[in-house]
Design a protein around this motif. Structure first.
Motif, PDB file in Angstrom:
ATOM      1  N   ILE A   1       1.027  -1.071  -0.228  1.00 48.02           N
ATOM      2  CA  ILE A   1      -0.299  -0.028  -0.101  1.00 48.02           C
ATOM      3  C   ILE A   1       0.821   1.200   0.234  1.00 48.02           C
ATOM      4  O   ILE A   1       1.702   1.101   0.916  1.00 48.02           O
ATOM      5  CB  ILE A   1      -0.872  -0.089   1.395  1.00 48.02           C
ATOM      6  CG1 ILE A   1      -2.048  -1.558   1.523  1.00 48.02           C
ATOM      7  CG2 ILE A   1      -1.828   1.099   0.963  1.00 48.02           C
ATOM      8  CD1 ILE A   1      -0.980  -2.063   2.965  1.00 48.02           C
ATOM      9  N   ARG A   2       0.433   2.416  -1.076  1.00 47.86           N
ATOM     10  CA  ARG A   2       0.867   3.404  -1.168  1.00 47.86           C
ATOM     11  C   ARG A   2       0.193   4.144  -0.853  1.00 47.86           C
ATOM     12  O   ARG A   2      -0.759   4.985  -1.335  1.00 47.86           O
ATOM     13  CB  ARG A   2       1.929   3.704  -1.930  1.00 47.86           C
ATOM     14  CG  ARG A   2       2.298   5.127  -2.509  1.00 47.86           C
ATOM     15  CD  ARG A   2       3.843   5.680  -1.451  1.00 47.86           C
ATOM     16  NE  ARG A   2       4.514   6.573  -1.455  1.00 47.86           N
ATOM     17  CZ  ARG A   2       5.324   7.214  -1.906  1.00 47.86           C
ATOM     18  NH1 ARG A   2       6.571   6.185  -1.938  1.00 47.86           N
ATOM     19  NH2 ARG A   2       5.441   8.051  -1.750  1.00 47.86           N
ATOM     20  N   ASP A   3      -0.034   5.222   0.580  1.00 46.62           N
ATOM     21  CA  ASP A   3      -1.001   5.804   0.552  1.00 46.62           C
ATOM     22  C   ASP A   3      -0.593   7.426   1.574  1.00 46.62           C
ATOM     23  O   ASP A   3      -1.388   8.370   1.439  1.00 46.62           O
ATOM     24  CB  ASP A   3      -2.322   5.496   1.547  1.00 46.62           C
ATOM     25  CG  ASP A   3      -1.787   5.135   3.089  1.00 46.62           C
ATOM     26  OD1 ASP A   3      -0.526   5.264   2.932  1.00 46.62           O
ATOM     27  OD2 ASP A   3      -2.424   4.738   3.957  1.00 46.62           O
ATOM     28  N   SER A   4       0.785   7.703   0.751  1.00 51.16           N
ATOM     29  CA  SER A   4       1.344   8.971   1.633  1.00 51.16           C
ATOM     30  C   SER A   4       1.219   9.692  -0.019  1.00 51.16           C
ATOM     31  O   SER A   4       1.360   9.069  -1.613  1.00 51.16           O
ATOM     32  CB  SER A   4       2.649   8.892   1.596  1.00 51.16           C
ATOM     33  OG  SER A   4       3.696   7.688   1.613  1.00 51.16           O
ATOM     34  N   ALA A   5       1.603  11.168  -0.382  1.00 54.94           N
ATOM     35  CA  ALA A   5       2.508  11.199  -1.655  1.00 54.94           C
ATOM     36  C   ALA A   5       2.993  11.349  -2.242  1.00 54.94           C
ATOM     37  O   ALA A   5       4.378  10.103  -1.981  1.00 54.94           O
ATOM     38  CB  ALA A   5       2.248  13.007  -1.195  1.00 54.94           C
ATOM     39  N   PHE A   6       3.377  10.994  -3.964  1.00 55.04           N
ATOM     40  CA  PHE A   6       3.701  10.543  -4.725  1.00 55.04           C
ATOM     41  C   PHE A   6       3.713  11.385  -5.631  1.00 55.04           C
ATOM     42  O   PHE A   6       2.859  11.724  -6.118  1.00 55.04           O
ATOM     43  CB  PHE A   6       3.547   9.115  -4.674  1.00 55.04           C
ATOM     44  CG  PHE A   6       2.429   8.702  -5.129  1.00 55.04           C
ATOM     45  CD1 PHE A   6       2.158   8.419  -6.561  1.00 55.04           C
ATOM     46  CD2 PHE A   6       1.195   8.671  -4.245  1.00 55.04           C
ATOM     47  CE1 PHE A   6       0.638   8.148  -6.812  1.00 55.04           C
ATOM     48  CE2 PHE A   6      -0.392   8.147  -4.854  1.00 55.04           C
ATOM     49  CZ  PHE A   6      -0.332   8.468  -5.832  1.00 55.04           C
TER      50      PHE A   6
END
Length: 239
Positions: A140-145
């Protein structure tokens, strides 16, 4: 596409003697199926299942072909078969010992403690022995990118393979299989969609013989399942 067409034609020309037996799935008492399909991912074929109450019958599936079942219930739950078998035809070790707590911890560290693009990597299912193991991994990637439009979530589910070599575990390179990769516009959509999925090894990697009686699979429960990872405190505060 041409190879796929030839395989289907060859199967049809072999006649009834080459057809696999029916596959029957019995769901738990409280499960009400709405749709059902058997998916042969290697050939991109999908066969519908006939629903009769809690019983689903798949007929005329290709013999000696691995199928993953996909069953949607009336409450929105999606039962998703996952093939946890080893990635190749390599024979297992003779009389292998079961996975120990130390084995599980070493594999967990290889999944969770390695820094990468994703904020979190989690083992949903781990299956194997002291020699080798297969893990269903959720990332999961739920931080800003980069290219993030604000509040987006990238979710990925893969099969990873591990070997115990020289007294330590390592991930087998270039063997991972991507099962799902989604980019959600918001955390709410991510949680709504992924919370419906139940990953079930019992419904994955099913191969039927050319001849024989129907195979029946009885599910006593709908576990294990995926669980959306909780957002970080900072992200939760920004919702």
């Amino acid at each position: 596409m041409a190879i796929r067409a030839l395989l289907i034609l060859a199967w049809l020309l072999t006649g009834a003697s080459a057809r696999a037996a029916d596959l029957v799935v019995q769901l738990p008492q409280d499960a009400r199926p709405r749709t059902a399909a058997a998916v042969a991912t290697s050939m991109k074929l999908q066969s519908p299942g006939q629903i009769d109450g809690r019983t689903i019958t798949y007929s005329n599936l290709l013999p000696a072909t691995a199928y993953n079942l996909l069953i949607t219930l009336h409450d929105g739950t999606v039962l998703t078969g996952v093939d946890m078998r080893w990635h190749s035809i390599e024979k297992p070790a003779a009389d292998p010992r079961p996975l120990s707590d130390d084995d599980r911890e070493q594999i967990r560290a290889l999944v969770q403690d390695v820094r990468q693009f994703y904020d979190r990597s989690e083992i949903l299912i781990l299956q194997g022995d002291h020699d080798r193991a297969t893990a269903l991994v959720q990332q999961i990637r739920d931080s800003a990118f980069h290219s993030d439009k604000g509040g987006e979530v990238i979710w990925r589910v893969e099969l990873w393979y591990f070997k115990n070599r020289h007294g330590g575990w390592e991930r087998v390179s270039q063997t991972n299989k991507v099962l799902r990769r989604e980019r959600f516009a918001s955390r709410r959509l991510y949680q709504d969609q992924t919370s419906r999925i139940r990953w079930l090894p019992l419904l994955g990697g099913i191969e039927l013989p050319k001849d024989g009686p129907p195979l029946t699979i009885s599910l006593e429960s709908l576990q294990p399942q995926t669980r959306p990872a909780a957002p970080s405190p900072a992200d939760a505060a920004s919702d």
